[in-house]
Design an enzyme around this catalytic site. Structure first.
Site, PDB file in Angstrom:
ATOM      1  N   ILE A 204       0.834  -1.206   0.000  1.00  0.00           N
ATOM      2  CA  ILE A 204       0.000   0.000   0.000  1.00  0.00           C
ATOM      3  C   ILE A 204       0.863   1.249   0.000  1.00  0.00           C
ATOM      4  CG2 ILE A 204      -1.727   1.327   1.273  1.00  0.00           C
ATOM      5  CD1 ILE A 204      -2.798  -1.282   2.396  1.00  0.00           C
ATOM      6  N   ALA A 205       1.822   1.303   0.917  1.00  0.00           N
ATOM      7  CA  ALA A 205       2.682   2.478   1.035  1.00  0.00           C
ATOM      8  C   ALA A 205       3.960   2.082   1.754  1.00  0.00           C
ATOM      9  CB  ALA A 205       1.974   3.594   1.792  1.00  0.00           C
TER      10      ALA A 205
ATOM     11  N   GLY B 293       7.858   3.804   3.530  1.00  0.00           N
ATOM     12  CA  GLY B 293       8.665   4.934   3.949  1.00  0.00           C
ATOM     13  C   GLY B 293       9.914   4.419   4.626  1.00  0.00           C
ATOM     14  N   GLY B 294      10.699   5.348   5.147  1.00  0.00           N
ATOM     15  CA  GLY B 294      11.935   4.945   5.778  1.00  0.00           C
ATOM     16  C   GLY B 294      11.736   4.150   7.051  1.00  0.00           C
TER      17      GLY B 294
ATOM     18  N   VAL C 189       3.514  -0.710   4.569  1.00  0.00           N
ATOM     19  CA  VAL C 189       2.171  -1.200   4.885  1.00  0.00           C
ATOM     20  C   VAL C 189       1.643  -1.985   3.691  1.00  0.00           C
ATOM     21  CG1 VAL C 189      -0.175  -0.577   5.560  1.00  0.00           C
ATOM     22  CG2 VAL C 189       1.759   0.785   6.377  1.00  0.00           C
TER      23      VAL C 189
ATOM     24  N   LYS D 221       1.603  -3.594   8.899  1.00  0.00           N
ATOM     25  CA  LYS D 221       2.785  -2.746   8.805  1.00  0.00           C
ATOM     26  C   LYS D 221       4.003  -3.548   9.252  1.00  0.00           C
ATOM     27  CE  LYS D 221       4.992   1.577   9.895  1.00  0.00           C
ATOM     28  NZ  LYS D 221       4.882   2.945  10.412  1.00  0.00           N
TER      29      LYS D 221
ATOM     30  N   ASP E 228       3.402  10.519  15.514  1.00  0.00           N
ATOM     31  CA  ASP E 228       3.594  10.644  14.064  1.00  0.00           C
ATOM     32  C   ASP E 228       2.275  10.988  13.375  1.00  0.00           C
ATOM     33  OD1 ASP E 228       5.098  10.734  11.746  1.00  0.00           O
ATOM     34  OD2 ASP E 228       4.853   8.613  11.318  1.00  0.00           O
TER      35      ASP E 228
END
Length: 362
Positions: free
Chosen positions: A27-28, A30-31, A35, A50, A143
């Site tokens: 889905i997505a 990042g560092g 997810v 996640k 966050d």
């Protein structure tokens, strides 16, 4: 500790490492993690999972905090929080199993767009209510950002990605958590000082983004002006550089936002001319749980009273008009029945001299 260069595993790899779930797609990422959408085989339901980098899993302090946080989040149940179902370790990678929300993130829906003020306040109020539930349980998110706020099919926000959350008073050991632009100044310099007011800072940034249409990562964000003076003051207090100058808690922020909404509503009801609100950009106005039934009933009764008074006034005016019209008709009728007085021209006698008329010949 700097941002981790995380390369997410493929869904096929994760399906082998965590066989209880069938990973479908990413889905997505990042560092600080990735997810995935997955299917829980035993319950035949969609979930979001996640997965965190191995570097975080190698830290024993982080692992202990992660487990405690996952257990605490699993006990929370709120309409504006994404549920946590399970957690675990897959080949050194910590993971969290969460509720899957069919929708898009607030970042995807509103990035760089100026949203109608009333709708922006409604969205932020819903986020505040959900986050208050977590704060009351002693959990600080750390966050909060538009990418971690999902909008379901009814445009209702749900806060997700509590993977970086910490219990109140937790020492982070120097690891800076959060996202640039949304992370409070005290967290950047002293990560251990992050608390509820750090989350309030992020919420204030989000509200200003929605009201101005200027993203937090833009160089123009700090100078961006908010049209409504009261909302401008609320945002300024929420994102104050010093934590002690911000709202003390989310309930204070909620009260400020709700009082703005009440003032707006009262002004609209007392105005004789209708006020038309411009349509929000690519949004459908959400149905929010934060609107209380008591206030709605009170507004309904007041509107009914105003309408009743207007109807009575119209009735009185109409009766006066019809009576006056009837009198005028009656007077005209009597005038037609009476003998008409006609002034006849006076006939001159022979003894009278005719007036001299000056004439000219052509």
């Amino acid at each position: 500790m700097s941002q981790i260069d995380f390369i997410p595993p493929s869904p096929e790899q994760l399906s082998e490492l965590i066989p209880a779930y069938e990973f479908e797609f990413l889905i997505a990422q990042g560092g600080m993690g990735a997810v995935y959408k997955a299917r829980q085989r035993s319950l035949d339901r969609d979930v979001a999972i996640k997965v965190l980098p191995r570097e975080l899993g190698h830290d024993p302090v982080f692992r202990e905090s992660f487990a405690a946080e996952a257990q605490a989040m699993a006990r929370l149940s709120h309409h504006h929080l994404i549920r946590v179902f399970d957690y675990g370790d897959a080949d050194g990678m910590l993971f969290t199993v969460m509720e899957y929300v069919h929708g898009k993130s607030l970042h995807h829906s509103a990035y760089g767009k100026q949203i109608d003020a009333a709708q922006a306040v409604d969205i932020v109020l819903s986020v505040c209510h959900g986050l208050t539930h977590a704060h009351n349980a002693g959990i600080v998110h750390r966050d909060i950002k538009p990418a971690n706020i999902l909008l379901n099919a009814k445009c209702e926000p749900k806060i997700g990605d509590f993977g970086l959350a910490r219990p109140t008073g937790h020492q982070s050991g120097g690891l800076v958590m959060g996202t640039p632009g949304y992370t409070a100044p005290e967290v950047l310099s002293h990560p251990e000082q992050g608390d509820r007011r750090s989350d309030i800072f992020a919420i204030g940034v989000i509200l200003k983004e929605l009201l101005t249409g200027i993203p937090a990562d833009s160089p123009d964000f700090l100078q961006a002006r908010i049209a409504n003076p009261k909302l401008a003051r609320i945002c300024a207090k929420a994102i104050a550089p010093r934590a002690d100058l911000r709202f003390a808690d989310l309930l204070s922020l909620i009260e400020a936002l709700e009082s703005w909404d009440q003032v707006k509503t009262a002004t609209l009801l007392q105005t004789s001319t209708p006020s038309v609100r411009p349509a929000p950009t690519s949004f459908v106005r959400p149905s929010l749980a934060s609107a209380s039934a008591g206030r709605t009933n009170w507004l309904l009764w007041r509107n009914c009273a105003i309408i009743a008074i207007l109807l009575v006034a119209i009735g009185i005016s109409w009766n006066a008009y019809t009576e006056k019209k009837a009198k005028i008709v009656e007077q005209n009728s009597l005038a037609r029945e009476a003998p008409a007085k006609v002034e006849l021209p006076r006939i001159k006698s022979q003894n009278e001299e005719a007036p001299l008329i000056s004439s000219s010949r052509f």
